[in-house]
Design an enzyme around this catalytic site. Structure first.
Site, PDB file in Angstrom:
ATOM      1  CG  PHE A 125      -8.059  -8.274   9.831  1.00 33.21           C
ATOM      2  CD1 PHE A 125      -8.512  -9.023  11.197  1.00 33.21           C
ATOM      3  CD2 PHE A 125      -7.907  -7.402   9.656  1.00 33.21           C
ATOM      4  CE1 PHE A 125      -8.605  -8.104  12.973  1.00 33.21           C
ATOM      5  CE2 PHE A 125      -7.684  -6.384  10.737  1.00 33.21           C
ATOM      6  CZ  PHE A 125      -7.551  -6.583  12.545  1.00 33.21           C
ATOM      7  CB  ALA A 126     -13.106  -6.870   6.750  1.00 34.53           C
ATOM      8  CD1 TRP A 162      -7.487  -0.084   0.572  1.00 30.79           C
ATOM      9  CD2 TRP A 162      -6.701  -0.509  -1.494  1.00 30.79           C
ATOM     10  NE1 TRP A 162      -7.727   1.306  -0.313  1.00 30.79           N
ATOM     11  CE2 TRP A 162      -6.855   0.479  -1.284  1.00 30.79           C
ATOM     12  CE3 TRP A 162      -5.984  -1.819  -2.426  1.00 30.79           C
ATOM     13  CZ2 TRP A 162      -6.532   0.702  -3.402  1.00 30.79           C
ATOM     14  CZ3 TRP A 162      -5.792  -0.658  -3.304  1.00 30.79           C
ATOM     15  CH2 TRP A 162      -6.406   0.558  -3.859  1.00 30.79           C
ATOM     16  CG  ASP A 206      -1.208  -4.460  20.279  1.00 33.91           C
ATOM     17  OD1 ASP A 206      -0.569  -3.691  19.491  1.00 33.91           O
ATOM     18  OD2 ASP A 206      -1.450  -4.340  20.937  1.00 33.91           O
ATOM     19  CD  GLU A 208      -1.422  -6.902   9.611  1.00 34.79           C
ATOM     20  OE1 GLU A 208      -0.963  -7.747  10.483  1.00 34.79           O
ATOM     21  OE2 GLU A 208      -1.407  -7.982   8.693  1.00 34.79           O
TER      22      GLU A 208
END
Ligand code: COS
Length: 391
Positions: free
Chosen positions: A126-127, A159, A241, A365
């Protein structure tokens, strides 16, 4: 012996209790000897084994009628984290990486990627973050310019977990439909796309694959766009979420393990002629640790249950779960280290490892400070909408 009595809480169905039992049995057999020396090899191996044994099915929703079951995601992360942080990481990244496709992908994107992600074949990532945009997602600077049937991407992502070993990245870039948050889009970018390079590998205190990606005129077919142009911010937030509660669950797993280790240690270590656990100062710490663990579990599984009941948004519940469980786990683990004395800071000891593992969860996150913004905004909005309750 871990206290699993929380599984009797009304948040769960019998199928969740079965899954928790099976996972515990699997983890106790399969995760005793994970070699953390080469994290790339370890992660590839863990993803393959999780996929082979069917444990990644919970990470994906292959058809529009399937839904991610957040309680299963949380139970899985909690259980894996209790045994091995890298196993939890490998599981979580398949889910987060494929999350935007599960939630917003076209039929073709789902079919192309999700069954394979569940089998542990491609490794997902997930970038989102950039050197100048981590917490402030609306400030993303990576661009994606339309060129006929293609988009051309330029910029830097950093990251990025699984960077360097991922087979594809869900990458967010500015397509410019509107300023700020409304001008972002999400793309599926295969790791071998021309123009995408690993610029740098990043070493961290609890090692896992992490990298900076450079995009230089990276040309992607238009059908790699997820949803509509301009939907990127909402896709990122809706994915977070779901997955923020699972970060809380991983923290809970680390905290439960720290508590278990401490109960065992303080019951067997003798001091002043009695077990360490007999000292009232030890008992005060144990009481706080056990209470923190239960409070985190309540918030994590409340958020997961609420989402599974069909709530459109669980932004506030997920933020509370993530914030409380990660902050509480840090305190629980710190107490565990303190009660272990010199052993607590000895390399290779479980509590020493947990001390390093937990730290990043208060940052990634959405850092604790961002969760506070989210909770306050939502609480004020509810109050202003007249739902704040009567005084
Ligand atoms: N689900 C769906 N839509 C959402 C949403 C959510 N959870 N949160 C916000 N939105 C919508 C808003 O409703 C708003 O829509 P409209 O433009 O139609 O009104 C839009 O998205 C912009 O929202 P907002 O004004 O709240 O955006 P901000 O720029 O103020 O950002 C924060 C909000 C700070 C909460 C956001 O940037 C964030 O979560 N940052 C942390 C990101 C993160 O987790 N980074 C770590 C990288 S991943 S390891």
């Amino acid at each position: 012996m871990t206290d699993l009595s929380f599984l009797d809480w009304p948040f769960f169905d019998d199928r969740h209790r079965d899954i928790a039992d099976r996972l515990d049995a699997w983890a106790s057999q399969s995760l005793t000897q994970v070699d953390h020396g080469d994290v790339d090899a370890a992660c590839r191996d863990l993803v393959q084994r999780l996929g082979h044994d069917g444990l990644l099915n919970a990470c994906v929703a292959p058809t529009p009628s399937d839904r991610l079951d957040v309680r299963t995601l949380c139970l899985t992360r909690e259980t894996l984290a209790r045994y091995d942080g890298l196993a939890d990481f490998a599981f979580a990244m398949q889910g987060l990486g494929a999350g935007p496709i599960s939630l917003f992908g076209s039929a073709e994107q789902r079919e192309t990627w999700l069954p394979k992600v569940a089998a542990g074949e491609p490794i997902a990532a997930f970038a989102l973050s950039e050197p100048e945009a981590g917490s402030d997602v609306a400030a993303l600077a990576t661009t994606a310019e339309r060129d006929g049937n293609h988009f051309v991407l330029n910029g830097t992502k950093t990251w990025i977990s699984n960077g360097g070993i991922a087979d594809f990245y869900i990458l967010f870039a500015r397509t410019g439909e509107a300023p700020g948050a409304r001008g972002l889009s999400a793309f599926v970018v295969p790791a071998d796309a021309p123009g995408l390079e690993i610029a740098e590998r990043i070493e961290v205190i609890a090692p896992h694959p992490l990298a900076t990606l450079a995009l230089r005129d990276c040309r992607l077919p238009a059908d790699t766009l997820i949803g509509q142009g301009g939907d990127g911010f909402k896709i990122a937030m809706a994915t977070l979420d779901v997955f923020r509660s699972t970060v809380g669950a991983a923290a809970l797993g680390f905290a439960r393990r720290a508590l278990d280790e401490t109960l065992a240690h303080t019951s067997t270590r003798h001091l002043f002629g009695a077990p360490l656990a007999d000292l009232q100062m030890s008992q005060a710490r144990l009481a706080d640790m056990a209470t923190q663990v239960d409070a985190s579990a309540l918030l994590v599984y409340r958020a997961a249950w609420t989402k599974d009941q069909g709530a459109a948004r669980v932004t506030r519940e997920a933020a509370m779960a993530k914030m409380h469980a990660t902050e509480a786990a840090q305190q629980v683990i710190d107490s565990a280290v303190q009660l272990h004395g010199g052993l607590g800071v000895t390399s290779g000891q479980m509590v020493e490892r947990l001390y390093r593992e937990i730290r990043a969860l208060r940052i990634y996150e959405g850092a604790t400070e961002i969760q506070k913004l989210v909770i306050a905004r939502q609480t004020l909005a509810d109050f202003q909408a007249g739902q704040g309750g009567s005084p």
